[in-house]
Design a protein around this motif. Structure first.
Motif, PDB file in Angstrom:
ATOM      1  N   THR A   9       0.834  -1.201   0.000  1.00  0.00           N
ATOM      2  CA  THR A   9       0.000   0.000   0.000  1.00  0.00           C
ATOM      3  C   THR A   9       0.873   1.256   0.000  1.00  0.00           C
ATOM      4  N   LEU A  10       1.981   1.221   0.720  1.00  0.00           N
ATOM      5  CA  LEU A  10       2.911   2.350   0.727  1.00  0.00           C
ATOM      6  C   LEU A  10       3.452   2.621  -0.682  1.00  0.00           C
ATOM      7  N   VAL A  11       3.839   1.565  -1.382  1.00  0.00           N
ATOM      8  CA  VAL A  11       4.335   1.720  -2.759  1.00  0.00           C
ATOM      9  C   VAL A  11       3.209   2.231  -3.653  1.00  0.00           C
ATOM     10  N   PHE A  12       2.034   1.644  -3.496  1.00  0.00           N
ATOM     11  CA  PHE A  12       0.851   2.029  -4.282  1.00  0.00           C
ATOM     12  C   PHE A  12       0.574   3.524  -4.152  1.00  0.00           C
ATOM     13  N   VAL A  13       0.493   3.996  -2.920  1.00  0.00           N
ATOM     14  CA  VAL A  13       0.172   5.400  -2.646  1.00  0.00           C
ATOM     15  C   VAL A  13       1.324   6.313  -3.058  1.00  0.00           C
ATOM     16  N   SER A  14       2.552   5.872  -2.847  1.00  0.00           N
ATOM     17  CA  SER A  14       3.713   6.701  -3.188  1.00  0.00           C
ATOM     18  C   SER A  14       3.780   7.009  -4.681  1.00  0.00           C
ATOM     19  N   LEU A  15       3.562   6.015  -5.516  1.00  0.00           N
ATOM     20  CA  LEU A  15       3.646   6.242  -6.948  1.00  0.00           C
ATOM     21  C   LEU A  15       2.472   7.071  -7.469  1.00  0.00           C
ATOM     22  N   VAL A  16       1.305   6.903  -6.889  1.00  0.00           N
ATOM     23  CA  VAL A  16       0.178   7.765  -7.255  1.00  0.00           C
ATOM     24  C   VAL A  16       0.489   9.201  -6.822  1.00  0.00           C
ATOM     25  N   ALA A  17       1.115   9.353  -5.651  1.00  0.00           N
ATOM     26  CA  ALA A  17       1.484  10.689  -5.161  1.00  0.00           C
ATOM     27  C   ALA A  17       2.522  11.342  -6.072  1.00  0.00           C
ATOM     28  N   VAL A  18       3.448  10.553  -6.617  1.00  0.00           N
ATOM     29  CA  VAL A  18       4.436  11.103  -7.548  1.00  0.00           C
ATOM     30  C   VAL A  18       3.733  11.648  -8.785  1.00  0.00           C
ATOM     31  N   ALA A  19       2.779  10.877  -9.321  1.00  0.00           N
ATOM     32  CA  ALA A  19       2.027  11.337 -10.500  1.00  0.00           C
ATOM     33  C   ALA A  19       1.235  12.604 -10.175  1.00  0.00           C
ATOM     34  N   LEU A  20       0.596  12.633  -9.022  1.00  0.00           N
ATOM     35  CA  LEU A  20      -0.162  13.825  -8.622  1.00  0.00           C
ATOM     36  C   LEU A  20       0.751  15.023  -8.381  1.00  0.00           C
ATOM     37  N   ALA A  21       1.941  14.771  -7.858  1.00  0.00           N
ATOM     38  CA  ALA A  21       2.901  15.863  -7.648  1.00  0.00           C
ATOM     39  C   ALA A  21       3.349  16.441  -8.988  1.00  0.00           C
ATOM     40  N   LEU A  22       3.565  15.574  -9.980  1.00  0.00           N
ATOM     41  CA  LEU A  22       3.911  16.063 -11.317  1.00  0.00           C
ATOM     42  C   LEU A  22       2.803  16.962 -11.869  1.00  0.00           C
ATOM     43  N   VAL A  23       1.573  16.507 -11.724  1.00  0.00           N
ATOM     44  CA  VAL A  23       0.437  17.299 -12.199  1.00  0.00           C
ATOM     45  C   VAL A  23       0.413  18.647 -11.483  1.00  0.00           C
ATOM     46  N   ALA A  24       0.560  18.636 -10.176  1.00  0.00           N
ATOM     47  CA  ALA A  24       0.514  19.882  -9.403  1.00  0.00           C
ATOM     48  C   ALA A  24       1.649  20.831  -9.798  1.00  0.00           C
ATOM     49  N   LEU A  25       2.847  20.283  -9.981  1.00  0.00           N
ATOM     50  CA  LEU A  25       3.991  21.134 -10.326  1.00  0.00           C
ATOM     51  C   LEU A  25       3.850  21.746 -11.715  1.00  0.00           C
ATOM     52  N   TYR A  26       3.383  20.962 -12.670  1.00  0.00           N
ATOM     53  CA  TYR A  26       3.228  21.502 -14.023  1.00  0.00           C
ATOM     54  C   TYR A  26       2.027  22.439 -14.124  1.00  0.00           C
ATOM     55  N   GLU A  27       0.936  22.096 -13.488  1.00  0.00           N
ATOM     56  CA  GLU A  27      -0.262  22.932 -13.572  1.00  0.00           C
ATOM     57  C   GLU A  27      -0.089  24.259 -12.850  1.00  0.00           C
ATOM     58  N   SER A  28       0.716  24.275 -11.803  1.00  0.00           N
ATOM     59  CA  SER A  28       0.929  25.526 -11.066  1.00  0.00           C
ATOM     60  C   SER A  28       1.999  26.403 -11.712  1.00  0.00           C
ATOM     61  N   GLY A  29       2.698  25.881 -12.719  1.00  0.00           N
ATOM     62  CA  GLY A  29       3.703  26.669 -13.406  1.00  0.00           C
ATOM     63  C   GLY A  29       5.089  26.590 -12.795  1.00  0.00           C
ATOM     64  N   VAL A  30       5.272  25.765 -11.777  1.00  0.00           N
ATOM     65  CA  VAL A  30       6.591  25.607 -11.170  1.00  0.00           C
ATOM     66  C   VAL A  30       7.552  24.984 -12.183  1.00  0.00           C
ATOM     67  N   LEU A  31       7.070  23.983 -12.909  1.00  0.00           N
ATOM     68  CA  LEU A  31       7.846  23.375 -13.991  1.00  0.00           C
ATOM     69  C   LEU A  31       7.238  23.797 -15.321  1.00  0.00           C
ATOM     70  N   GLU A  32       8.102  23.969 -16.314  1.00  0.00           N
ATOM     71  CA  GLU A  32       7.641  24.431 -17.625  1.00  0.00           C
ATOM     72  C   GLU A  32       7.156  23.251 -18.472  1.00  0.00           C
ATOM     73  N   SER A  33       5.930  23.337 -18.947  1.00  0.00           N
ATOM     74  CA  SER A  33       5.394  22.272 -19.787  1.00  0.00           C
ATOM     75  C   SER A  33       5.631  22.582 -21.259  1.00  0.00           C
ATOM     76  N   GLY A  34       5.578  21.538 -22.078  1.00  0.00           N
ATOM     77  CA  GLY A  34       5.736  21.711 -23.514  1.00  0.00           C
ATOM     78  C   GLY A  34       7.170  21.867 -23.973  1.00  0.00           C
ATOM     79  N   ALA A  35       8.121  21.447 -23.159  1.00  0.00           N
ATOM     80  CA  ALA A  35       9.536  21.618 -23.500  1.00  0.00           C
ATOM     81  C   ALA A  35       9.933  20.844 -24.758  1.00  0.00           C
TER      82      ALA A  35
END
Length: 141
Positions: A9-35
């Protein structure tokens, strides 16, 4: 089996959290999308590779425990086998999901988003609850 379930469950939640963190970082403009949006050949190769990978991952992730040798291993070795095969199943489904999420923002191609969603929709069927872990390591009558 409870310890195995918690680790999976820890692995399950961790990898989903990584995907959600990517979404949050790109959607908030912290990371540049479309590179890589201008690199059409790279996009074609990545799209083809990830389409095939996603199809294989979805099939393997959902059917892995039904293969006779793996099922026999789960029945005989129980917890160690559940940890090994359960971890493999989660990685097979979630690593391509994270890669598809990353590639979506790199190329801004909706295909990668759809592929990530396909794998996300597979996850409830393999969520490593204690009951599921016990069910998958007992003989079906």
């Amino acid at each position: 089996m409870k310890k195995v379930s918690k680790l999976l469950t820890l692995v399950f939640v961790s990898l989903v959290a990584v995907a959600l963190a990517l979404v949050a970082l790109y959607e908030s403009g912290v990371l540049e999308s479309g590179a890589l949006a201008d690199s059409k050949q790279t996009e074609f190769v990545a799209t083809t590779a990830m389409e095939l990978t996603t199809l294989v991952a979805a099939f393997l992730g959902l059917r892995l425990f039904k293969f006779p040798k793996i099922h026999a291993d789960l029945i005989t070795r129980k917890e160690p086998a559940m940890l090994m095969w359960g971890m493999l199943r989660l990685l097979v489904l979630e690593v391509p999901m994270v890669v598809n999420t990353y590639l979506y923002y790199m190329f801004m191609n909706p295909t990668f988003g759809y592929l990530a969603i396909i794998l996300l929709l597979c996850l409830p069927f393999v969520m490593p609850t204690v009951g599921r872990c016990i069910d998958e390591t007992t003989e079906e009558v």
